[in-house]
Motif scaffolding. Structure first.
Motif, PDB file in Angstrom:
ATOM      1  N   PHE A 134     -36.131  28.002  17.141  1.00 20.52           N
ATOM      2  CA  PHE A 134     -35.094  28.218  16.131  1.00 20.52           C
ATOM      3  C   PHE A 134     -34.778  29.706  16.007  1.00 20.52           C
ATOM      4  CE2 PHE A 134     -34.528  24.536  12.943  1.00 20.52           C
ATOM      5  CZ  PHE A 134     -34.512  23.620  13.964  1.00 20.52           C
ATOM      6  N   ALA A 135     -35.827  30.521  15.963  1.00 17.19           N
ATOM      7  CA  ALA A 135     -35.633  31.954  15.752  1.00 17.19           C
ATOM      8  C   ALA A 135     -35.138  32.672  16.995  1.00 17.19           C
ATOM      9  CB  ALA A 135     -36.964  32.586  15.295  1.00 17.19           C
ATOM     10  N   GLY A 136     -35.550  32.200  18.174  1.00 21.71           N
ATOM     11  CA  GLY A 136     -35.264  32.975  19.384  1.00 21.71           C
ATOM     12  C   GLY A 136     -34.187  32.441  20.287  1.00 21.71           C
ATOM     13  N   ILE A 137     -33.640  31.269  19.970  1.00 22.55           N
ATOM     14  CA  ILE A 137     -32.727  30.646  20.915  1.00 22.55           C
ATOM     15  C   ILE A 137     -31.430  31.441  21.111  1.00 22.55           C
ATOM     16  CG2 ILE A 137     -31.405  29.148  19.359  1.00 22.55           C
ATOM     17  CD1 ILE A 137     -31.934  26.880  21.413  1.00 22.55           C
ATOM     18  N   ARG A 138     -30.986  32.138  20.071  1.00 16.72           N
ATOM     19  CA  ARG A 138     -29.783  32.973  20.212  1.00 16.72           C
ATOM     20  C   ARG A 138     -30.015  34.083  21.216  1.00 16.72           C
ATOM     21  NH1 ARG A 138     -25.781  32.326  16.449  1.00 16.72           N
ATOM     22  NH2 ARG A 138     -26.235  30.894  14.753  1.00 16.72           N
ATOM     23  N   TRP A 139     -31.237  34.615  21.251  1.00 17.12           N
ATOM     24  CA  TRP A 139     -31.545  35.659  22.220  1.00 17.12           C
ATOM     25  C   TRP A 139     -31.673  35.076  23.620  1.00 17.12           C
ATOM     26  CZ3 TRP A 139     -30.822  40.284  20.300  1.00 17.12           C
ATOM     27  CH2 TRP A 139     -30.955  40.466  18.915  1.00 17.12           C
ATOM     28  N   PHE A 140     -32.163  33.835  23.711  1.00 19.43           N
ATOM     29  CA  PHE A 140     -32.255  33.191  25.019  1.00 19.43           C
ATOM     30  C   PHE A 140     -30.869  33.013  25.627  1.00 19.43           C
ATOM     31  CE2 PHE A 140     -36.204  30.804  23.286  1.00 19.43           C
ATOM     32  CZ  PHE A 140     -36.976  31.946  23.485  1.00 19.43           C
ATOM     33  N   ILE A 141     -29.903  32.614  24.784  1.00 22.44           N
ATOM     34  CA  ILE A 141     -28.552  32.370  25.288  1.00 22.44           C
ATOM     35  C   ILE A 141     -27.924  33.643  25.835  1.00 22.44           C
ATOM     36  CG2 ILE A 141     -26.200  31.757  24.567  1.00 22.44           C
ATOM     37  CD1 ILE A 141     -27.309  29.651  22.820  1.00 22.44           C
ATOM     38  N   ARG A 142     -28.299  34.778  25.286  1.00 18.14           N
ATOM     39  CA  ARG A 142     -27.736  36.047  25.758  1.00 18.14           C
ATOM     40  C   ARG A 142     -28.101  36.332  27.220  1.00 18.14           C
ATOM     41  NH1 ARG A 142     -25.422  38.950  21.740  1.00 18.14           N
ATOM     42  NH2 ARG A 142     -25.943  38.336  19.609  1.00 18.14           N
ATOM     43  N   VAL A 143     -29.157  35.686  27.688  1.00 25.58           N
ATOM     44  CA  VAL A 143     -29.505  35.828  29.106  1.00 25.58           C
ATOM     45  C   VAL A 143     -28.361  35.338  29.979  1.00 25.58           C
ATOM     46  CG1 VAL A 143     -31.050  34.997  30.925  1.00 25.58           C
ATOM     47  CG2 VAL A 143     -31.982  35.646  28.702  1.00 25.58           C
ATOM     48  N   ALA A 144     -27.804  34.183  29.627  1.00 24.84           N
ATOM     49  CA  ALA A 144     -26.708  33.626  30.406  1.00 24.84           C
ATOM     50  C   ALA A 144     -25.399  34.356  30.162  1.00 24.84           C
ATOM     51  CB  ALA A 144     -26.530  32.142  30.078  1.00 24.84           C
ATOM     52  N   GLN A 145     -25.332  35.156  29.093  1.00 30.10           N
ATOM     53  CA  GLN A 145     -24.122  35.926  28.817  1.00 30.10           C
ATOM     54  C   GLN A 145     -24.081  37.244  29.586  1.00 30.10           C
ATOM     55  OE1 GLN A 145     -23.370  36.517  24.585  1.00 30.10           O
ATOM     56  NE2 GLN A 145     -21.532  35.310  24.916  1.00 30.10           N
ATOM     57  N   ALA A 146     -25.219  37.618  30.169  1.00 29.89           N
ATOM     58  CA  ALA A 146     -25.265  38.889  30.893  1.00 29.89           C
ATOM     59  C   ALA A 146     -24.317  38.843  32.087  1.00 29.89           C
ATOM     60  CB  ALA A 146     -26.692  39.157  31.368  1.00 29.89           C
ATOM     61  N   PRO A 147     -23.783  39.998  32.485  1.00 29.04           N
ATOM     62  CA  PRO A 147     -22.927  40.033  33.678  1.00 29.04           C
ATOM     63  C   PRO A 147     -23.682  39.488  34.890  1.00 29.04           C
ATOM     64  CG  PRO A 147     -22.854  42.113  32.506  1.00 29.04           C
ATOM     65  CD  PRO A 147     -23.936  41.318  31.865  1.00 29.04           C
ATOM     66  N   LYS A 148     -23.008  38.753  35.720  1.00 29.04           N
ATOM     67  CA  LYS A 148     -23.680  38.094  36.833  1.00 29.04           C
ATOM     68  C   LYS A 148     -24.283  39.074  37.826  1.00 29.04           C
ATOM     69  CE  LYS A 148     -21.117  33.778  36.630  1.00 29.04           C
ATOM     70  NZ  LYS A 148     -20.117  32.931  37.245  1.00 29.04           N
ATOM     71  N   TYR A 149     -23.628  40.227  38.021  1.00 26.52           N
ATOM     72  CA  TYR A 149     -24.184  41.161  39.001  1.00 26.52           C
ATOM     73  C   TYR A 149     -25.545  41.690  38.549  1.00 26.52           C
ATOM     74  CZ  TYR A 149     -22.129  44.578  35.752  1.00 26.52           C
ATOM     75  OH  TYR A 149     -21.791  45.299  34.632  1.00 26.52           O
ATOM     76  N   ALA A 150     -25.734  41.814  37.234  1.00 25.23           N
ATOM     77  CA  ALA A 150     -27.040  42.242  36.720  1.00 25.23           C
ATOM     78  C   ALA A 150     -28.025  41.080  36.728  1.00 25.23           C
ATOM     79  CB  ALA A 150     -26.892  42.794  35.309  1.00 25.23           C
ATOM     80  N   LEU A 151     -27.535  39.895  36.386  1.00 23.63           N
ATOM     81  CA  LEU A 151     -28.396  38.724  36.303  1.00 23.63           C
ATOM     82  C   LEU A 151     -28.977  38.366  37.669  1.00 23.63           C
ATOM     83  CD1 LEU A 151     -29.231  36.865  33.983  1.00 23.63           C
ATOM     84  CD2 LEU A 151     -27.398  35.312  34.661  1.00 23.63           C
TER      85      LEU A 151
END
Length: 505
Positions: free
Chosen positions: A381-398
């Motif tokens: 519950f507390a961390g899922i918003r931060w987890f989603i930001r992983v997929a929001q990162a630019p693809k070249y960095a990801l």
């Protein structure tokens, strides 16, 4: 009741609650990193338990265990790379849902399914530990071979709309499983004189390569396409809105209570069988959900049913694997084997007498199992918003970060460079299979279950060469009949799906 109250007092202390919070978080983070298994996380926790009391040490390890079983869904849903082997089936529908722009929905469904599946496992463990453990003892090599044969019938339908492609992928996995030392005779097979192949292909580098490299190559293609169109950066799959539909997902879970209950029970039963494990349970749960679903032809396209079945079955294993561990002193998997080591280090012998000699410890462990699932839910519950930001990162960095993590995870498994080459080789194989429309699920299934199938089949025939025992032993015969029904039903499902697709004139 007196024992239960005493166990509550043992577990509900600030120290144990704090240790379990840290343990659950560590398990989630470890399982979300491709290549860093739950077993590795539990083993790394072991040295910290030496100075603890038995209930403190076991509660901490239980929290890592539960957190690990739910953590694998994070990278599986957001990146298409299963964090743990038992989260493979979550990728089939979780990652497509993310690509549809619904990562929050996919993650929340997975978390809720993990929570309820784990609670089902815990309740069954508490109420039926001894009877289920005794039933599990009736599984000899004949029954285990038949069970694995039943699981292997999933090849026909798993992740594919073509029986032929599913079987071809499964047979490839079985072929790969034969490389290395013969598990019964101890002779090398298909090593071609290469020392590094004597132990076979390490499963995790193969798994990471098959799923990670194709996903990263696809991301690179999208980056190039973005540059060709003049875009400054390649956007991710995730929309700007990071809302997590917790309540809506809970309603979906409750609406599919039959799927959750069935998958959780499958996880418990398979987890209670020594050496079967969460890998088998999640495949079986996913397959049964597909067979009983009205939307069976949509599995693999990003529907909730697949995510729910996979995660509920996955977490049901946690409670199931404790049953033989506590009731019989037989580890349900490698993780509970470590827990047995903790008990022995403290001078406690697991087994039937444990209920009589250490009842407070036993019920304390059961209570810790339940509490750990609530901690898991709260941390997500507390961390899922931060987890989603992983997929929001630019693809070249990801792409760069994920590939580095995959290489490090492959190397860290056995500390040898050969596993990095295995990761690379099977990454290319995965890319070729993807391009040919070959499902990766059956390949993984064959690779996981191949050694178990061979070992149990050969043990059965060495004990008694009469093959009719597979058909005269009641449990074995039942499983074989279920296997045949599974094959026929899979064929009918695919035939009906193809029939619906044909245009009507």
């Amino acid at each position: 009741m007196d024992v239960f109250v005493a166990a509550l007092g043992e577990v509900f202390t600030f120290r144990i609650m704090g240790l379990m919070t840290v343990g659950t978080l560590a398990g989630i983070v470890a399982a979300a990193i491709p290549g860093f298994t739950i077993t590795m996380a539990v083993v790394l926790t072991l040295p910290f338990t030496f100075g603890m009391t038995p209930i403190e040490g076991l509660s901490t390890m239980m929290a890592v265990y539960v957190g690990g079983y739910s953590g694998g869904l994070v990278s599986g849903i957001l990146l298409g790379i299963p964090g743990t082997p038992s989260s493979v089936c979550t990728v089939f529908d979780g990652f497509p849902m993310t690509k549809k722009g619904q990562p929050g929905r996919a993650l929340s469904l997975g978390v809720w399914a993990s929570f309820f599946g784990g609670l089902i496992g815990a309740v069954i463990c508490i109420l039926l530990a001894v009877p289920i453990a005794r039933f599990g003892l009736r599984f000899g090599p004949w029954e285990m071979a038949s069970l694995i044969f039943f699981a292997l019938t999933l090849m026909a339908s798993l992740g594919s709309k073509s029986i032929i492609k599913g079987l071809m992928g499964g047979l490839l996995g079985l072929l790969l499983a034969t490389v290395g030392i013969d598990p019964i005779g101890g002779r090398p097979r298909f090593t071609f004189g290469q020392y590094n192949l004597t132990s076979g292909f390490a499963f995790l580098p193969v798994l990471i390569g098959l799923f990670a490299v194709p996903a990263m190559i696809l991301a690179v293609h999208e980056i190039q396409e973005s540059k060709r169109k003049g875009e400054t950066r390649a956007e991710s799959y995730v929309p700007k809105n990071l809302a997590i539909p917790w309540i809506q997902s809970l309603k979906e879970i409750l609406h599919q209570w039959v799927n959750v209950l069935r998958s959780g029970i499958i996880g418990v039963i398979v987890g209670a069988l020594p050496a079967a494990g969460g890998n088998t349970a999640t495949f079986l749960a996913y397959d049964q959900a597909q067979k009983f679903s009205r939307r069976s032809d949509e599995f693999g396209t990003g529907i909730p049913d697949g995510i729910i079945a996979s995660e509920a079955g996955n977490n049901g294993v946690a409670g199931g694997s404790l049953i033989p561990t506590i009731a019989l002193g037989v580890p349900g998997n490698s993780i509970t084997a470590v827990m047995i080591g903790v008990l022995i280090l403290h001078g406690i012998t697991p087994g039937p007498l444990l209920f009589r000699e250490q009842p407070t410890l036993v019920y304390g462990l059961f209570i810790a199992l339940v509490i750990a699932h609530f901690f898991m839910l709260a941390i997500h519950f507390a961390g899922i918003r931060w987890f989603i930001r992983v997929a929001q990162a630019p693809k070249y960095a990801l792409v760069a970060v994920v590939l580095v993590m995959c290489v490090v995870g492959s190397f860290a498994l056995n500390n040898r460079y050969f596993d990095v080459w295995v990761f690379t080789f099977f990454g290319l194989i995965g890319y070729i299979l993807n391009g040919a429309g070959m499902p990766l699920g059956p390949v993984v299934l064959g690779l996981i279950l191949g050694p178990l199938a061979e070992s149990n089949l050969r043990r059965a025939l060495m004990t008694n060469p009469d093959p009719m025992l597979f058909f005269t032993r009641p449990i074995s015969m039942t499983l074989i009949l279920l296997s045949l029904l599974s094959i026929v039903y899979s064929g009918l499902q695919i035939w009906r799906a193809e029939k619906r697709k044909k245009p009507k004139f």
